[in-house]
Enzyme design. Sequence first.
Site, mmCIF file in Angstrom:
data_model
loop_
_atom_site.group_PDB
_atom_site.id
_atom_site.type_symbol
_atom_site.label_atom_id
_atom_site.label_comp_id
_atom_site.label_asym_id
_atom_site.label_seq_id
_atom_site.Cartn_x
_atom_site.Cartn_y
_atom_site.Cartn_z
ATOM 1 N N LEU A 20 0.736 -1.266 -0.073
ATOM 2 C CA LEU A 20 -0.091 -0.105 -0.016
ATOM 3 C C LEU A 20 0.889 1.085 0.018
ATOM 4 O O LEU A 20 1.698 1.397 0.921
ATOM 5 C CB LEU A 20 -0.905 0.062 1.216
ATOM 6 C CG LEU A 20 -1.828 -1.217 1.393
ATOM 7 C CD1 LEU A 20 -2.799 -0.947 2.794
ATOM 8 C CD2 LEU A 20 -2.657 -1.510 0.261
ATOM 9 N N ALA A 22 -0.638 4.484 -1.491
ATOM 10 C CA ALA A 22 -1.482 5.485 -1.945
ATOM 11 C C ALA A 22 -1.557 6.841 -1.295
ATOM 12 O O ALA A 22 -1.953 7.814 -1.652
ATOM 13 C CB ALA A 22 -2.629 4.811 -2.278
ATOM 14 N N GLY A 23 -1.239 6.679 0.073
ATOM 15 C CA GLY A 23 -1.472 7.683 1.033
ATOM 16 C C GLY A 23 -0.625 8.736 0.748
ATOM 17 O O GLY A 23 0.343 8.864 0.055
ATOM 18 N N ARG A 27 3.346 15.711 6.013
ATOM 19 C CA ARG A 27 4.319 16.204 6.936
ATOM 20 C C ARG A 27 5.651 16.143 6.448
ATOM 21 O O ARG A 27 6.618 16.739 7.026
ATOM 22 C CB ARG A 27 4.043 15.256 8.184
ATOM 23 C CG ARG A 27 3.003 15.655 8.959
ATOM 24 C CD ARG A 27 2.825 15.052 10.230
ATOM 25 N NE ARG A 27 2.294 13.731 10.258
ATOM 26 C CZ ARG A 27 2.866 12.909 10.977
ATOM 27 N NH1 ARG A 27 3.364 12.786 12.229
ATOM 28 N NH2 ARG A 27 2.230 11.499 10.868
ATOM 29 N N GLN A 87 -5.708 3.567 -6.741
ATOM 30 C CA GLN A 87 -6.645 4.109 -5.914
ATOM 31 C C GLN A 87 -7.101 5.494 -5.968
ATOM 32 O O GLN A 87 -6.269 6.540 -5.422
ATOM 33 C CB GLN A 87 -6.256 3.736 -4.580
ATOM 34 C CG GLN A 87 -7.288 4.021 -3.460
ATOM 35 C CD GLN A 87 -6.850 3.741 -1.989
ATOM 36 O OE1 GLN A 87 -5.612 3.933 -1.572
ATOM 37 N NE2 GLN A 87 -7.859 3.368 -1.087
ATOM 38 N N ASP A 119 6.045 2.215 3.284
ATOM 39 C CA ASP A 119 6.966 3.758 3.844
ATOM 40 C C ASP A 119 7.732 3.013 5.094
ATOM 41 O O ASP A 119 8.069 3.589 6.166
ATOM 42 C CB ASP A 119 6.070 4.499 4.175
ATOM 43 C CG ASP A 119 5.146 4.377 5.449
ATOM 44 O OD1 ASP A 119 4.964 3.133 5.653
ATOM 45 O OD2 ASP A 119 4.494 5.125 5.983
ATOM 46 N N ASN A 186 -0.672 -3.140 15.887
ATOM 47 C CA ASN A 186 -0.930 -3.677 14.553
ATOM 48 C C ASN A 186 0.257 -3.147 13.864
ATOM 49 O O ASN A 186 0.176 -1.869 13.562
ATOM 50 C CB ASN A 186 -2.306 -3.512 14.179
ATOM 51 C CG ASN A 186 -2.117 -3.950 12.361
ATOM 52 O OD1 ASN A 186 -1.331 -4.779 12.023
ATOM 53 N ND2 ASN A 186 -3.208 -3.060 11.843
ATOM 54 N N ARG A 349 36.089 11.204 -11.959
ATOM 55 C CA ARG A 349 34.655 11.442 -12.633
ATOM 56 C C ARG A 349 34.262 10.068 -13.308
ATOM 57 O O ARG A 349 35.116 9.054 -13.809
ATOM 58 C CB ARG A 349 34.767 12.606 -13.483
ATOM 59 C CG ARG A 349 34.733 13.956 -12.603
ATOM 60 C CD ARG A 349 35.055 15.154 -13.241
ATOM 61 N NE ARG A 349 34.302 15.232 -14.484
ATOM 62 C CZ ARG A 349 34.247 16.403 -15.153
ATOM 63 N NH1 ARG A 349 35.490 16.926 -15.476
ATOM 64 N NH2 ARG A 349 33.387 16.307 -16.357
HETATM 65 C C1 UD1 Z 1 -2.691 1.615 9.954
HETATM 66 C C2 UD1 Z 1 -3.652 0.513 10.450
HETATM 67 C C3 UD1 Z 1 -3.101 0.473 12.160
HETATM 68 C C4 UD1 Z 1 -1.748 0.282 12.179
HETATM 69 C C5 UD1 Z 1 -1.207 1.389 11.335
HETATM 70 C C6 UD1 Z 1 0.399 0.709 11.634
HETATM 71 C C7 UD1 Z 1 -5.714 0.486 9.306
HETATM 72 C C8 UD1 Z 1 -7.245 0.773 9.415
HETATM 73 N N1 UD1 Z 1 -5.071 0.810 10.433
HETATM 74 O O1 UD1 Z 1 -3.361 3.040 10.553
HETATM 75 O O2 UD1 Z 1 -4.132 -0.672 12.592
HETATM 76 O O3 UD1 Z 1 -1.305 0.253 13.509
HETATM 77 O O4 UD1 Z 1 -1.512 1.312 10.134
HETATM 78 O O5 UD1 Z 1 1.049 1.990 10.859
HETATM 79 O O6 UD1 Z 1 -5.367 -0.280 8.537
HETATM 80 N N2 UD1 Z 1 -3.269 3.451 2.347
HETATM 81 C C9 UD1 Z 1 -3.359 3.524 1.259
HETATM 82 N N3 UD1 Z 1 -4.777 3.760 0.958
HETATM 83 C C10 UD1 Z 1 -5.675 4.319 1.872
HETATM 84 C C11 UD1 Z 1 -5.233 4.466 3.217
HETATM 85 C C12 UD1 Z 1 -3.962 4.113 3.278
HETATM 86 O O7 UD1 Z 1 -2.648 3.094 0.350
HETATM 87 O O8 UD1 Z 1 -6.715 4.579 1.384
HETATM 88 C C13 UD1 Z 1 -1.861 3.257 2.944
HETATM 89 C C14 UD1 Z 1 -0.965 4.447 3.258
HETATM 90 O O9 UD1 Z 1 -0.287 5.016 2.160
HETATM 91 C C15 UD1 Z 1 0.067 3.898 4.262
HETATM 92 C C16 UD1 Z 1 -0.815 2.605 4.685
HETATM 93 O O10 UD1 Z 1 -1.700 2.185 3.809
HETATM 94 O O11 UD1 Z 1 1.210 3.285 3.705
HETATM 95 C C17 UD1 Z 1 -1.220 2.855 6.146
HETATM 96 O O12 UD1 Z 1 -2.143 3.906 6.183
HETATM 97 P P1 UD1 Z 1 -2.214 4.983 7.429
HETATM 98 O O13 UD1 Z 1 -3.209 6.074 6.812
HETATM 99 O O14 UD1 Z 1 -0.862 5.560 7.653
HETATM 100 O O15 UD1 Z 1 -2.972 4.144 8.449
HETATM 101 P P2 UD1 Z 1 -2.907 4.233 10.129
HETATM 102 O O16 UD1 Z 1 -4.035 5.144 10.335
HETATM 103 O O17 UD1 Z 1 -1.465 4.740 10.336
#
Ligand code: UD1
Length: 487
Positions: A20, A22-23, A27, A87, A119, A186, A349
């Site tokens: 995953l 996509a986020g 920051r 996504q 990440d 988790n 170089r």
């Molecule tokens: C998520 C977990 C949490 C865990 C934590 C660890 C869920 C609901 N929660 O929370 O239990 O302790 O990670 O860091 O799963 N992402 C996507 N698409 C989305 C949302 C997220 O690709 O629609 C990706 C983000 O880029 C990231 C990862 O998923 O790499 C986690 O997303 P993030 O929003 O950081 O989740 P947390 O709220 O931290």
Amino acid sequence: MSTDRTAPTPPATDLTVVVLAAGGGTRMKSKTAKVLHPLAGRSMLGHVLAAVRELEPRRVVTVVGHQREQVAPHVEEQLPEARIAVQETQDGTGHAVRIAWDVLDDADRQGTVLVAYGDTPLLEGASLRALVADHVGAGRAVSILSGIVGDPHGYGRVVRDEAGEVTGIVEQKDATEEQRAVREINSGILAFDAAFLAAALPRLSSQNAAGEYYLTDTVALAREDGLPVGAMPLDDVLQTEGANDRVQLAELGREKNRRILARWMREGVTVMDPATTWVDADVVLARDVTLLPGVQLLGATVVEEDAVIGPDCTLEDVEVGAGARVVRTHGQLAVIGAGASVGPFSYLRPGTRLGAGGKVGAFVEVKNSSIGDGAKVPHLSYVGDADIGEGTNIGAGTIVANYDGVAKHRTTIGRHARTASNNTFVAPVTVGDGAATGAGSTIREDVPPGALAVSAGPQRTIAGWVLKRRDGTAQAQAARDAGATEE
Ligand code: UD1
Ligand code: CA
């Protein structure tokens, strides 16, 4: 948990991995996508994809969204066989996996599906492999890679019943006071039975504090269905830590470097000062290499046995031969032969090839040139687009004038030649084997083998000139004191 790094891995023909990414990364305050920020010579995502690749899964899908015009091409470069799922809106980790599911073939929707985040740059393949083995061995519907942390704030908590059995994951925003006290979190890395996941994804709801589809809700769904779930705590919690800002990026970068150096030290490399030594993930070092303080070895640099690097060198994509000595040098895309000597204050170089036992000395810049075995360019020189034969010595202060203002040309200097100090070689020009030049010469025409070329005119000496033209100066007085006369 301890994992055996040396255990052979059979290709995981029954494994699909979803990464995953996509986020957003607000920051980071950057025009570069968060997962593309580099440490130890790879992007954060690149480290994750390298760990995933170690498992040899039959299929990898990376979910991209924010800044996907940067992220998708990067994935294609790092792991060309990976599929990309787009996504459009980031509606949660459950939604992201649903998007990934859509780009899978039926053959990929079998066996185990592993979900990881893009990440977490310290993640290691061995930990993923251990989770998959634990998951498959226990025959679970869902397995959580968990961690016990001092400060669980912000994480999803692993909830267990009185018997200690996992019942679900509750997100920070949705947790009760009692659940917030739980320190088992988790990590985000989950392993699924594919058939269960297929059935669970459409059942996820966004009725929660974040209004998102939580992938973590699958754990409670499995329990509802009476299917086994469980968590495997990973002692090394940093492996699943993400960097959300540049402070964390630097911290993880230092930790990654510390781990890389520790691994090489255990393999027989001496690192005098790990605090000031930086070695990228893809660098390869042989036994009995010594790294002195202030050394950066970057990219695909390779250093052979007994070479000593430093202090204060930056070598990127450089090959250093056995027993070579490199001091205070900046090098890029260069090859340094066995037993060669470089520095101090040398600049190699791209395209530099220094032969075995050769020397590039102080304040010497070399570009796109080969310097033969045992050949030396010891002092204050520029060598560009030249081929210098074995055993040749280039005099101090030599310039190879490779650029005529329009085009660049090559210079060839043969074997065992002796060129004198302060020469300029005006390219294109060829100096034969065993030839010689005189000090201060500007060599514009080819010099045959064995010839001496001298371009400066005969010296004119005008006796008494200073006494006549500089009378009354300290210079003239010194000359008189030494017995000089006007005639
Ligand atoms: C998520 C977990 C949490 C865990 C934590 C660890 C869920 C609901 N929660 O929370 O239990 O302790 O990670 O860091 O799963 N992402 C996507 N698409 C989305 C949302 C997220 O690709 O629609 C990706 C983000 O880029 C990231 C990862 O998923 O790499 C986690 O997303 P993030 O929003 O950081 O989740 P947390 O709220 O931290
Ligand atoms: Ca997060």
